[in-house]
Scaffold this active site. Sequence first.
Site: not given
Length: 332
Positions: A49, A129, A134, A248
Amino acid sequence: MSLCNLAKIRSVAIKAVEKACIACLDIQKQLISEDTINKKDQSPVTVGDYTVQALVINELLKGLDEEYPIIAEEDSKTLSSQKDVESKVLSFFNRYSNESFVESQLSSLLDKGNKKKDLNSSNRWWTLDPIDGTLGFLRKDQYAVALALMEDNKPILGILGCPNLPVSKGSTEKGCIFVGLKNKGSFMIKLSNLDQEEPIKVSNQSDPTKAIFTESFVSRGFGHELNQKISNSMGVTAEPLKIDSQCKYAMVARGDSDCYLRLTQLDYKECIWDHAAGHIIVEEAGGIVTDFKKQQLDYSKGFKLENNVGIVCSNKLLNDSLFDSIKKSIQF
């Protein structure tokens, strides 16, 4: 204030996400093992991250003339208290950025993504993001680096880096970047060949009974139960494709799936960085993204979609059938 040419912004953003994807693959290779998975060790995704956020912000700052505000998930406070993690982040960042930063410089860079509103004074702003998905990242499965440029609180450019996603249905080759620019269409780029962009379109499936849904691996709230209720009402027979993260949206944009619904709880509000990039990519591929009340997504209310209830994403041809079934399946 002069505005950067969108073609240049698009190019710089793609390069930033590409660097982030390559770093993610290296972090997974070096830091994730059977042992970390068994222990449910979150440290690899923490390193990922922070590294990705720093890499992307650094590339945007170096490559563009205008500095737009950035809303991202991480800031330096938590990292500074985890010295072992911080040293790994700094090492990966310097390796992939070709910089020689020290801890204080890394902290300053990360906090560039800490624009905790008010953005009303800014016509354009970024949302990021660093690692969306995760659990997928920790399983070495699907996750995405999700970057979007907003203008007047609407996404106009979306980049999704999907390092583990097959380049086509059934392919063994993995690694894609998806990009959508307002009024310019959506494209897929293989990580193995960044010079070639392939235009993508949503499916032309109009038969509700043949629709293919996509949903998360792990159900939160009543998500999977509601999806099944809606798909049963449509007469769908195919099993849903289960995949983590904004991948997705990529599946719908590329035509591998026809619908993506997300509603975990009636009062749950989605984070803007979980949807902005995928939203514009699907729309530019010919699809449509609204909420469960058929309202446009409203990105103007802070970090969350406060005025929206869930997400309804489809190839557009199935939208009427979807909403007919939604009305039969849930009351608002």
